[in-house]
Motif scaffolding. Structure first.
Motif, PDB file in Angstrom:
ATOM      1  N   GLN A   1       0.823  -1.210   0.000  1.00  0.00           N
ATOM      2  CA  GLN A   1       0.000   0.000   0.000  1.00  0.00           C
ATOM      3  C   GLN A   1       0.862   1.267   0.000  1.00  0.00           C
ATOM      4  O   GLN A   1       0.609   2.211  -0.766  1.00  0.00           O
ATOM      5  CB  GLN A   1      -0.919   0.019   1.230  1.00  0.00           C
ATOM      6  N   LEU A   2       1.869   1.288   0.852  1.00  0.00           N
ATOM      7  CA  LEU A   2       2.709   2.483   0.946  1.00  0.00           C
ATOM      8  C   LEU A   2       3.539   2.702  -0.329  1.00  0.00           C
ATOM      9  O   LEU A   2       3.731   3.845  -0.757  1.00  0.00           O
ATOM     10  CB  LEU A   2       3.635   2.367   2.166  1.00  0.00           C
ATOM     11  N   LEU A   3       4.003   1.623  -0.933  1.00  0.00           N
ATOM     12  CA  LEU A   3       4.757   1.761  -2.183  1.00  0.00           C
ATOM     13  C   LEU A   3       3.877   2.322  -3.295  1.00  0.00           C
ATOM     14  O   LEU A   3       4.305   3.197  -4.072  1.00  0.00           O
ATOM     15  CB  LEU A   3       5.343   0.409  -2.588  1.00  0.00           C
ATOM     16  N   ILE A   4       2.640   1.844  -3.393  1.00  0.00           N
ATOM     17  CA  ILE A   4       1.715   2.362  -4.399  1.00  0.00           C
ATOM     18  C   ILE A   4       1.423   3.841  -4.139  1.00  0.00           C
ATOM     19  O   ILE A   4       1.412   4.675  -5.071  1.00  0.00           O
ATOM     20  CB  ILE A   4       0.410   1.539  -4.402  1.00  0.00           C
ATOM     21  N   THR A   5       1.226   4.205  -2.880  1.00  0.00           N
ATOM     22  CA  THR A   5       0.905   5.589  -2.534  1.00  0.00           C
ATOM     23  C   THR A   5       2.069   6.520  -2.849  1.00  0.00           C
ATOM     24  O   THR A   5       1.871   7.606  -3.436  1.00  0.00           O
ATOM     25  CB  THR A   5       0.553   5.682  -1.036  1.00  0.00           C
ATOM     26  N   VAL A   6       3.282   6.121  -2.462  1.00  0.00           N
ATOM     27  CA  VAL A   6       4.456   6.957  -2.744  1.00  0.00           C
ATOM     28  C   VAL A   6       4.677   7.085  -4.252  1.00  0.00           C
ATOM     29  O   VAL A   6       5.024   8.160  -4.754  1.00  0.00           O
ATOM     30  CB  VAL A   6       5.699   6.375  -2.045  1.00  0.00           C
ATOM     31  N   GLY A   7       4.438   6.026  -5.002  1.00  0.00           N
ATOM     32  CA  GLY A   7       4.573   6.094  -6.462  1.00  0.00           C
ATOM     33  C   GLY A   7       3.591   7.071  -7.087  1.00  0.00           C
ATOM     34  O   GLY A   7       3.955   7.844  -7.989  1.00  0.00           O
ATOM     35  N   ILE A   8       2.343   7.064  -6.612  1.00  0.00           N
ATOM     36  CA  ILE A   8       1.337   7.993  -7.146  1.00  0.00           C
ATOM     37  C   ILE A   8       1.685   9.438  -6.775  1.00  0.00           C
ATOM     38  O   ILE A   8       1.551  10.366  -7.604  1.00  0.00           O
ATOM     39  CB  ILE A   8      -0.062   7.614  -6.632  1.00  0.00           C
TER      40      ILE A   8
ATOM     41  N   LEU B   1      -8.256  -0.691  -4.523  1.00  0.00           N
ATOM     42  CA  LEU B   1      -8.985   0.472  -5.032  1.00  0.00           C
ATOM     43  C   LEU B   1      -8.934   1.621  -4.031  1.00  0.00           C
ATOM     44  O   LEU B   1      -8.740   2.790  -4.420  1.00  0.00           O
ATOM     45  CB  LEU B   1     -10.429   0.070  -5.323  1.00  0.00           C
ATOM     46  N   PHE B   2      -9.088   1.313  -2.749  1.00  0.00           N
ATOM     47  CA  PHE B   2      -8.997   2.356  -1.729  1.00  0.00           C
ATOM     48  C   PHE B   2      -7.602   2.978  -1.707  1.00  0.00           C
ATOM     49  O   PHE B   2      -7.456   4.212  -1.569  1.00  0.00           O
ATOM     50  CB  PHE B   2      -9.328   1.757  -0.356  1.00  0.00           C
ATOM     51  N   THR B   3      -6.556   2.169  -1.842  1.00  0.00           N
ATOM     52  CA  THR B   3      -5.192   2.684  -1.838  1.00  0.00           C
ATOM     53  C   THR B   3      -4.934   3.593  -3.036  1.00  0.00           C
ATOM     54  O   THR B   3      -4.290   4.650  -2.905  1.00  0.00           O
ATOM     55  CB  THR B   3      -4.197   1.515  -1.842  1.00  0.00           C
ATOM     56  N   ILE B   4      -5.460   3.231  -4.195  1.00  0.00           N
ATOM     57  CA  ILE B   4      -5.269   4.058  -5.394  1.00  0.00           C
ATOM     58  C   ILE B   4      -5.986   5.395  -5.234  1.00  0.00           C
ATOM     59  O   ILE B   4      -5.424   6.471  -5.543  1.00  0.00           O
ATOM     60  CB  ILE B   4      -5.751   3.309  -6.648  1.00  0.00           C
ATOM     61  N   VAL B   5      -7.219   5.364  -4.745  1.00  0.00           N
ATOM     62  CA  VAL B   5      -7.974   6.615  -4.558  1.00  0.00           C
ATOM     63  C   VAL B   5      -7.307   7.487  -3.497  1.00  0.00           C
ATOM     64  O   VAL B   5      -7.190   8.717  -3.669  1.00  0.00           O
ATOM     65  CB  VAL B   5      -9.436   6.298  -4.181  1.00  0.00           C
ATOM     66  N   GLU B   6      -6.828   6.881  -2.426  1.00  0.00           N
ATOM     67  CA  GLU B   6      -6.118   7.645  -1.389  1.00  0.00           C
ATOM     68  C   GLU B   6      -4.821   8.237  -1.936  1.00  0.00           C
ATOM     69  O   GLU B   6      -4.465   9.388  -1.636  1.00  0.00           O
ATOM     70  CB  GLU B   6      -5.814   6.737  -0.203  1.00  0.00           C
ATOM     71  N   GLY B   7      -4.116   7.466  -2.756  1.00  0.00           N
ATOM     72  CA  GLY B   7      -2.900   7.989  -3.376  1.00  0.00           C
ATOM     73  C   GLY B   7      -3.186   9.152  -4.316  1.00  0.00           C
ATOM     74  O   GLY B   7      -2.430  10.132  -4.360  1.00  0.00           O
ATOM     75  N   LEU B   8      -4.292   9.085  -5.078  1.00  0.00           N
ATOM     76  CA  LEU B   8      -4.673  10.192  -5.957  1.00  0.00           C
ATOM     77  C   LEU B   8      -4.999  11.443  -5.146  1.00  0.00           C
ATOM     78  O   LEU B   8      -4.619  12.568  -5.531  1.00  0.00           O
ATOM     79  CB  LEU B   8      -5.873   9.787  -6.813  1.00  0.00           C
TER      80      LEU B   8
END
Length: 322
Positions: free
Chosen positions: A123-130, A184-191
């Motif tokens: 989750q954190l890797l996806i968020t930092v990437g976004i 999906l929640f992680t992607i929306v939070e990252g956006l």
């Protein structure tokens, strides 16, 4: 009855065999001496003792295993079934049961912790990437700054996904739907975090990411080592969180620089304690409250939200000081 027979009956009654003597020779194989009813009558046994009539009357009991009665002791019942738990186990087996249960609990809890931290790391890797995509892709950064509705449109989607994961136990326990919803929640939070980060300098955001990582690792190690049980403070901390939300409304109305610094500092403190509490919920063991090993998605979601809120408050402090 002659004198010798009366003596035998008295001896058998003294051994606890009851009205009908229970011969040790026939006890292990009750149906292997059929046809000896005449001999049994001569030895003082009732008619049909060794035939098919006695099993129908319940003799001998099937849960009895007679020992060698050479010593003067009565028969004892033995079912042959292992004890079901530590409570009804003999004293010599209680330590074995306790060690087995503790070992099983530790193995399950360690597997649960590995699942939680592996999910949290993804989750954190996806968020930092976004976030990095929003910071270093100039066209996207300018589009987000000019398009104000984008950030506000993410709030209802994020709220619906959060309520679904937090309140619907079936949704967060059944694979693969739980992983799909969490992704999906992680992607929306990252956006949403990327849309917020475009209003800060890239180096300030990276400093906030580094500070958040440092604080999160330190608090996790503190949760592993401390003897204090923070799980009992969850109710008090919830009241403090509600007061913090009211303070945020006050800061939005007054628009004071120092008031916003105080608000960001208090928010960092509150969610630091929340990170410790959620970590102890996950660890279980010596703490009063703990999560079920089936709730690894829920545990990862809690830790993720704590770290994200820490990042937002630390970013706000860094941005205000600059």
């Amino acid at each position: 009855m002659d004198k010798m027979s009366r003596v035998n009956v008295m001896e058998q009654d003294a051994l606890g065999y009851g009205e009908y003597p229970y011969p040790p020779a026939y006890s292990l194989h009750p149906g292997s001496h059929m046809g000896h009813s005449q001999g049994s009558q001569q030895q003082g046994y009732p008619p049909g003792y060794l035939s098919q009539e006695y099993p129908a009357l319940g003799y001998p009991p099937q849960d009895y295993r007679l020992q060698d009665h050479t010593a003067d002791e009565p028969c004892q019942a033995f079912t042959g079934a292992p004890p079901a738990s530590v409570d009804n186990a003999p004293p010599e087996y209680q330590n074995e049961f306790a060690n087995e249960n503790n070992f099983s609990d530790k193995v399950i809890r360690r597997a649960f912790i590995r699942k939680v931290y592996l999910t949290l790391m993804v989750q954190l890797l996806i968020t930092v990437g976004i976030i990095c995509m929003f910071l270093y892709w100039k066209a996207l950064k300018l589009w987000v700054i000019k398009t104000h509705w984008f950030t506000y449109a993410l709030f209802p989607v994020l709220f619906i996904l959060l309520i679904t994961l937090a309140c619907c136990s079936d949704a967060r326990r059944k694979a693969p739907w739980n992983f799909m919803l969490l992704l999906l929640f992680t992607i929306v939070e990252g956006l949403m975090l990327g849309a917020v980060s475009v209003f800060y300098d890239a180096d300030a955001v990276m400093w906030a990411v580094g500070a958040t990582a440092f604080v999160s690792v330190g608090l996790t190690l503190f949760s592993l080592q401390t003897k204090w049980d923070f799980t009992t403070m969850s109710g008090i901390l919830f009241v403090i969180l509600l007061a913090l939300l009211a303070f945020a409304i006050l800061c939005a109305i007054i628009q004071s620089f120092w008031l916003q610094i105080v608000y960001a500092s208090l928010g960092t403190l509150v969610f630091s304690i929340y990170l410790v509490i959620d970590t102890q919920f996950m660890l279980g063991g010596k703490h009063k409250y703990s999560l079920s090993p089936e709730e690894y998605i829920f545990a990862a979601l809690n830790l993720y939200l704590d770290i994200i809120n820490l990042f937002l408050f630390i970013l706000q402090i860094i941005g205000l000081t600059r």
